[in-house]
Scaffold this motif. Structure first.
Motif, short mmCIF file in Angstrom:
data_model
loop_
_atom_site.label_atom_id
_atom_site.label_comp_id
_atom_site.label_asym_id
_atom_site.label_seq_id
_atom_site.Cartn_x
_atom_site.Cartn_y
_atom_site.Cartn_z
N MET A 295 0.84 -1.20 0.00
CA MET A 295 0.00 0.00 0.00
C MET A 295 0.87 1.25 0.00
SD MET A 295 -3.06 1.00 -0.32
CE MET A 295 -4.07 -0.43 0.10
N GLY A 296 2.01 1.18 0.69
CA GLY A 296 2.96 2.28 0.64
C GLY A 296 3.45 2.53 -0.78
N LEU A 297 3.71 1.45 -1.51
CA LEU A 297 4.14 1.58 -2.91
C LEU A 297 3.05 2.26 -3.75
CD1 LEU A 297 5.89 -1.79 -3.92
CD2 LEU A 297 6.94 0.46 -3.63
N ARG A 298 1.81 1.84 -3.53
CA ARG A 298 0.71 2.44 -4.30
C ARG A 298 0.60 3.93 -4.03
NH1 ARG A 298 -4.53 -1.51 -5.00
NH2 ARG A 298 -3.41 -3.41 -5.59
N ARG A 299 0.68 4.30 -2.75
CA ARG A 299 0.56 5.72 -2.41
C ARG A 299 1.74 6.51 -2.97
NH1 ARG A 299 -3.73 4.29 -2.23
NH2 ARG A 299 -5.14 4.10 -0.45
N GLU B 231 3.56 11.38 1.82
CA GLU B 231 3.34 11.37 3.26
C GLU B 231 2.69 10.05 3.71
OE1 GLU B 231 2.60 13.87 1.28
OE2 GLU B 231 4.00 15.42 1.98
N GLU B 232 1.66 9.60 2.97
CA GLU B 232 1.01 8.34 3.32
C GLU B 232 1.93 7.15 3.05
OE1 GLU B 232 -2.93 7.29 2.26
OE2 GLU B 232 -3.77 9.26 2.78
N ALA B 233 2.73 7.25 1.98
CA ALA B 233 3.69 6.18 1.69
C ALA B 233 4.65 6.02 2.86
CB ALA B 233 4.46 6.51 0.41
N PHE B 234 5.12 7.15 3.37
CA PHE B 234 6.03 7.13 4.51
C PHE B 234 5.36 6.49 5.73
CE2 PHE B 234 7.67 9.11 8.40
CZ PHE B 234 9.03 8.83 8.28
N GLU B 235 4.10 6.81 5.97
CA GLU B 235 3.38 6.24 7.11
C GLU B 235 3.20 4.73 6.97
OE1 GLU B 235 -0.30 8.34 7.44
OE2 GLU B 235 0.66 10.27 7.91
N TYR B 236 2.86 4.28 5.76
CA TYR B 236 2.67 2.84 5.55
C TYR B 236 4.00 2.09 5.70
CZ TYR B 236 -2.22 2.94 4.07
OH TYR B 236 -3.60 3.06 4.04
N HIS C 116 12.34 -0.93 4.99
CA HIS C 116 13.55 -0.29 5.52
C HIS C 116 14.32 0.38 4.38
CE1 HIS C 116 13.97 -1.06 9.78
NE2 HIS C 116 13.66 -2.33 9.64
N TYR C 117 14.46 -0.37 3.29
CA TYR C 117 15.23 0.15 2.15
C TYR C 117 14.57 1.40 1.56
CZ TYR C 117 17.47 0.36 -2.44
OH TYR C 117 18.15 0.79 -3.55
N LEU C 118 13.25 1.36 1.40
CA LEU C 118 12.55 2.50 0.81
C LEU C 118 12.54 3.70 1.75
CD1 LEU C 118 9.66 0.61 -0.97
CD2 LEU C 118 11.69 1.64 -1.98
N HIS D 164 18.33 2.65 8.28
CA HIS D 164 17.36 1.85 7.54
C HIS D 164 18.03 1.05 6.41
CE1 HIS D 164 13.66 3.00 9.50
NE2 HIS D 164 14.03 4.27 9.47
N LEU D 165 19.06 1.62 5.81
CA LEU D 165 19.79 0.90 4.77
C LEU D 165 20.49 -0.33 5.37
CD1 LEU D 165 20.35 1.18 1.73
CD2 LEU D 165 22.47 2.37 2.31
N GLU D 166 21.09 -0.16 6.54
CA GLU D 166 21.76 -1.28 7.20
C GLU D 166 20.75 -2.34 7.66
OE1 GLU D 166 25.80 0.86 8.99
OE2 GLU D 166 24.15 0.35 10.35
N GLN D 167 19.60 -1.90 8.16
CA GLN D 167 18.57 -2.86 8.59
C GLN D 167 18.07 -3.68 7.40
OE1 GLN D 167 19.29 -2.72 12.03
NE2 GLN D 167 17.19 -3.49 12.01
N ALA D 168 17.94 -3.04 6.26
CA ALA D 168 17.52 -3.75 5.06
C ALA D 168 18.57 -4.78 4.64
CB ALA D 168 17.26 -2.77 3.92
#
Length: 304
Positions: free
Chosen positions: A160-164, A171-176, A189-191, A212-216
């Motif tokens: 759903m984040g990708l769709r938004r 903003e909604e993509a970030f929240e998802y 994490h990567y996105l 987030h890059l390291e976590q991914a």
């Protein structure tokens, strides 16, 4: 014997407060420093009092622990195995499909085999995994995805984040994606790391970007691992860069094996390390192949 004595001494120290030296007992419970795991305290007061002495060693040990986690070879990529054929998912998102009904990622080989079965049997089109009828409209697909999100499905939340994001609603993509990360989704994490580079909807934050890059990468994301290698190389940390590229290559990452090939040609890594990475890369790629997946790719190429 000296090694044994050192271990015993270290173990004994962990049973005492690093500040006041009081021993742990039935009425005294020591709490471990969350950053370095190498010091324990009987109270917050002792921990604060000892901070100036402990700070440098704490930071050093915390970095060592982080590197141990960061450079550990993941058992597999974050995409895992196809839930139907149980083979590692093919490399590249275009070779698999997400089912809106159950949020399962199915390799195109299994999707194609199911389509042939339905055509030959004149059957209703259904999900290859859960056997629910496939949604007929984008609206129905999104409604089903929202139901999955309501039960905390991490992948549906990521999608759903990708769709938004594709709609321009950053903003909604970030929240998802933030919610998906909390639910354990690696690709989110990567996105998020790309958003913290200073993209639309998010203020630039280099520390969060790297985190987030390291976590991914820790979760098995090949692209994140490759990017970390490039970042380390740009910063002059070539040894760390090669470690990242080798791990990514062993997961089947083409970009990483290509850069390692150039490193070998330039004499920057030895023959043994490159050969081992190449063998592991080829094994990872071969593990994703199957006759069904080859048939699916051929059908796409010929329009059949």
């Amino acid at each position: 014997m000296s090694g044994t004595n050192n271990l015993e001494s270290a173990a004994a120290e962990m049973m005492r407060c690093a500040c006041c030296g009081i021993a742990e007992g039935d009425d005294i419970k020591l709490k471990t420093c969350t950053a370095c795991k190498s010091a324990r305290y009987c109270s917050v007061k002792c921990q604060k009092q000892h901070r100036s002495q402990h700070k440098r060693e704490c930071k050093k040990r915390a970095a060592e622990l982080r590197d141990e986690l960061l450079f550990k070879q993941p058992e597999s990529t974050h995409s895992g195995d196809c839930p139907i054929c149980c083979l590692p998912m093919p490399i590249g998102g275009k070779y698999s499909s997400m089912m809106a009904c159950c949020s399962k990622i199915i390799c195109n080989g299994c999707v194609h085999a199911n389509q042939i079965r339905e055509l030959e049997g004149n059957l209703q089109q259904k999900c290859p995994f859960c056997r629910h009828p496939t949604p007929k409209t984008a609206k129905e697909s999104e409604m089903r995805m929202m139901k999955r999100i309501e039960v905390n499905d991490s992948f549906a939340t990521f999608q759903m984040g990708l769709r938004r994001h594709d709609e321009g609603n950053h903003e909604e993509a970030f929240e998802y994606w933030t919610k998906a990360v909390e639910l354990g989704d690696v690709e989110s994490h990567y996105l998020l790391s790309t958003m913290y580079q200073g993209g639309p909807g998010v203020e630039k934050d280099e520390k969060k970007e790297v985190y987030h890059l390291e976590q991914a990468a820790i979760g098995g994301d090949r692209g994140a691992r490759y990017n970390l290698g490039c970042t380390e190389a740009e910063n002059g940390n070539f040894e760390r860069a090669v470690k990242h590229w080798i791990i990514a290559a062993q997961l089947g990452d083409d970009a990483s094996i290509q850069v390692l090939k150039q490193c070998y040609a330039d004499g920057k890594i030895n023959k043994e390390d490159f050969a081992a990475a190449l063998r592991a890369y080829q094994a990872a790629v071969d593990a994703t192949k199957s006759p069904q997946r080859e048939a699916a790719a051929k059908a796409v190429a010929t329009g059949g």
